[in-house]
Design a protein around this motif. Structure first.
Motif, PDB file in Angstrom:
ATOM      1  N   GLN A 268      23.568 -19.625 -46.959  1.00 16.36           N
ATOM      2  CA  GLN A 268      24.033 -18.548 -47.397  1.00 16.36           C
ATOM      3  C   GLN A 268      23.077 -17.310 -47.952  1.00 16.36           C
ATOM      4  N   THR A 269      23.136 -16.150 -47.175  1.00 14.93           N
ATOM      5  CA  THR A 269      22.208 -14.959 -47.437  1.00 14.93           C
ATOM      6  C   THR A 269      23.050 -14.072 -48.066  1.00 14.93           C
ATOM      7  N   SER A 270      22.398 -13.127 -48.483  1.00 16.17           N
ATOM      8  CA  SER A 270      23.749 -11.943 -49.174  1.00 16.17           C
ATOM      9  C   SER A 270      24.385 -10.876 -48.311  1.00 16.17           C
ATOM     10  N   GLY A 271      23.739 -10.971 -46.982  1.00 21.45           N
ATOM     11  CA  GLY A 271      24.279 -10.016 -45.978  1.00 21.45           C
ATOM     12  C   GLY A 271      23.964  -8.478 -46.313  1.00 21.45           C
ATOM     13  N   MET A 272      22.950  -8.199 -46.865  1.00 21.57           N
ATOM     14  CA  MET A 272      22.432  -6.845 -47.382  1.00 21.57           C
ATOM     15  C   MET A 272      21.760  -6.344 -46.056  1.00 21.57           C
ATOM     16  N   GLY A 273      20.945  -6.945 -45.366  1.00 22.26           N
ATOM     17  CA  GLY A 273      20.299  -6.583 -44.169  1.00 22.26           C
ATOM     18  C   GLY A 273      19.480  -7.645 -43.604  1.00 22.26           C
ATOM     19  N   TYR A 274      19.221  -7.551 -42.143  1.00 20.82           N
ATOM     20  CA  TYR A 274      18.424  -8.588 -41.539  1.00 20.82           C
ATOM     21  C   TYR A 274      17.226  -8.983 -42.308  1.00 20.82           C
ATOM     22  N   ILE A 275      16.221  -7.592 -42.567  1.00 21.26           N
ATOM     23  CA  ILE A 275      14.681  -7.990 -42.945  1.00 21.26           C
ATOM     24  C   ILE A 275      15.153  -8.614 -44.492  1.00 21.26           C
ATOM     25  N   GLU A 276      15.917  -8.210 -45.348  1.00 16.32           N
ATOM     26  CA  GLU A 276      16.117  -8.768 -46.552  1.00 16.32           C
ATOM     27  C   GLU A 276      16.635 -10.184 -46.538  1.00 16.32           C
ATOM     28  N   ASP A 277      17.430 -10.436 -45.746  1.00 10.09           N
ATOM     29  CA  ASP A 277      17.807 -12.074 -45.520  1.00 10.09           C
ATOM     30  C   ASP A 277      16.891 -12.889 -45.089  1.00 10.09           C
ATOM     31  N   LEU A 278      16.280 -12.182 -44.070  1.00 13.55           N
ATOM     32  CA  LEU A 278      14.962 -13.149 -43.299  1.00 13.55           C
ATOM     33  C   LEU A 278      14.018 -13.446 -44.292  1.00 13.55           C
ATOM     34  N   SER A 279      13.570 -12.602 -45.317  1.00 11.02           N
ATOM     35  CA  SER A 279      12.508 -12.767 -46.216  1.00 11.02           C
ATOM     36  C   SER A 279      12.790 -13.910 -47.204  1.00 11.02           C
ATOM     37  N   GLU A 280      14.480 -13.591 -47.817  1.00  8.31           N
ATOM     38  CA  GLU A 280      14.938 -14.610 -48.516  1.00  8.31           C
ATOM     39  C   GLU A 280      14.784 -16.095 -48.186  1.00  8.31           C
ATOM     40  N   VAL A 281      15.253 -16.153 -46.730  1.00 13.69           N
ATOM     41  CA  VAL A 281      14.800 -17.453 -46.407  1.00 13.69           C
ATOM     42  C   VAL A 281      13.524 -18.142 -46.247  1.00 13.69           C
ATOM     43  N   LEU A 282      12.660 -17.253 -45.623  1.00 15.76           N
ATOM     44  CA  LEU A 282      11.369 -17.463 -45.499  1.00 15.76           C
ATOM     45  C   LEU A 282      10.553 -17.682 -46.650  1.00 15.76           C
ATOM     46  N   SER A 283      11.044 -17.200 -47.858  1.00 12.88           N
ATOM     47  CA  SER A 283      10.392 -17.449 -49.296  1.00 12.88           C
ATOM     48  C   SER A 283      11.110 -18.698 -50.049  1.00 12.88           C
ATOM     49  N   ASN A 284      11.851 -19.072 -49.198  1.00 16.38           N
ATOM     50  CA  ASN A 284      12.682 -20.288 -49.915  1.00 16.38           C
ATOM     51  C   ASN A 284      12.177 -21.716 -49.590  1.00 16.38           C
ATOM     52  N   ARG A 285      11.136 -22.146 -50.505  1.00 15.59           N
ATOM     53  CA  ARG A 285      10.481 -23.549 -50.001  1.00 15.59           C
ATOM     54  C   ARG A 285      11.345 -24.710 -50.150  1.00 15.59           C
ATOM     55  N   LYS A 286      12.748 -24.702 -50.190  1.00 16.09           N
ATOM     56  CA  LYS A 286      13.784 -25.460 -49.925  1.00 16.09           C
ATOM     57  C   LYS A 286      13.899 -25.667 -48.656  1.00 16.09           C
ATOM     58  N   TYR A 287      13.916 -24.562 -47.858  1.00 21.19           N
ATOM     59  CA  TYR A 287      14.167 -24.577 -46.317  1.00 21.19           C
ATOM     60  C   TYR A 287      12.796 -24.699 -45.567  1.00 21.19           C
ATOM     61  N   VAL A 288      11.773 -23.837 -45.814  1.00 25.41           N
ATOM     62  CA  VAL A 288      10.499 -23.925 -44.950  1.00 25.41           C
ATOM     63  C   VAL A 288       9.472 -24.122 -45.836  1.00 25.41           C
TER      64      VAL A 288
END
Ligand SMILES: Nc1nc2c(ncn2[C@@H]2O[C@H](COP(=O)(O)OP(=O)(O)OP(=O)(O)O)[C@@H](O)[C@H]2O)c(=O)[nH]1
Ligand SMILES: [Mg+2]
Length: 197
Positions: A72-92
């Motif tokens: 689940q990401t915020s939906g605030m924008g492609y770049i914002e949500d991409l960096s949200e996922v890439l910085s989450n060490r739970k996923y990557v």
């Protein structure tokens, strides 16, 4: 370990239909399902993440039966949500190779994605942007959404999960299917014609 991240939480504003864009069907299959099938077919992809958002609740529900991790990401924008996922060490993990891909590429195949990965690993640069010559679109009578210097950017990119600025190469693929994405009703009509061909 190679992870693919499907971005599927956009508003789909340009495509004026009463359906979330990833759930729009092309050739009787939802677009996000086409992308997942291609990733499952790829020899390089071990793990599939899908970034959904409050803009795409039906997509989220639909994906529950697929072998993917829904984020689940915020939906605030492609770049914002991409960096949200890439910085989450739970996923990557930080040194992991990530293929980012949009949910609206109904013609992409596992073989084409493997060709992209092969070029990425040969180049030894941390990031690679995939594009297709505009000329291929002109030959097929398809209208590309975006053109930069005669190249149509695809919805496919490769990068490392660390959030640093990364040295990037551009790979010019001859596979128009990597760049033929659906943004408008006209694209959707063209895609039905393309499929018949
Ligand atoms: N998670 C997430 N995905 C997004 C976001 N914005 C776009 N995407 C996804 O990224 C892909 C490419 O985006 P676009 O083609 O612009 O799709 P879109 O934003 O839904 O459509 P438009 O509103 O017409 O721009 C699509 O698969 C979208 O679902 C966002 O803010 N969050
Ligand atoms: Mg958008």
């Amino acid at each position: 370990m190679t992870t693919a991240l499907i971005m599927a939480g956009g508003k789909g504003t340009r495509l004026d239909v009463d359906c979330e864009k990833p759930m729009v069907k092309v050739n009787n299959k939802t677009m996000v399902n086409h992308v997942i099938d291609a990733l499952l077919e790829s020899e390089y992809v071990d793990n599939i993440l899908v970034a959904v958002s409050p803009n795409t609740p039906k997509t989220t529900e639909f994906l529950k039966d697929f072998p993917v991790t829904i984020i689940q990401t915020s939906g605030m924008g492609y770049i914002e949500d991409l960096s949200e996922v890439l910085s989450n060490r739970k996923y990557v993990t930080e040194d992991e190779v990530i293929m980012t891909i949009v949910a609206d590429l109904p013609f992409v195949t596992g073989k084409q994605l493997d060709d992209v990965f092969k070029h990425y690993f040969e180049r030894k640069k941390p990031a690679m942007c995939v594009s297709v010559p505009e000329q291929l679109f002109i030959e097929q009578g398809i209208e590309p959404t975006l053109v930069f210097d005669g190249l149509v950017p695809t919805g496919v990119n490769l990068l490392l999960a660390n959030n640093d600025e990364q040295d990037q190469s551009i790979y010019e693929s001859e596979n128009i299917e990597l760049a033929f994405n659906i943004n408008t009703l006209s694209d959707l009509n063209l895609s039905e014609q393309y499929f018949k061909k």
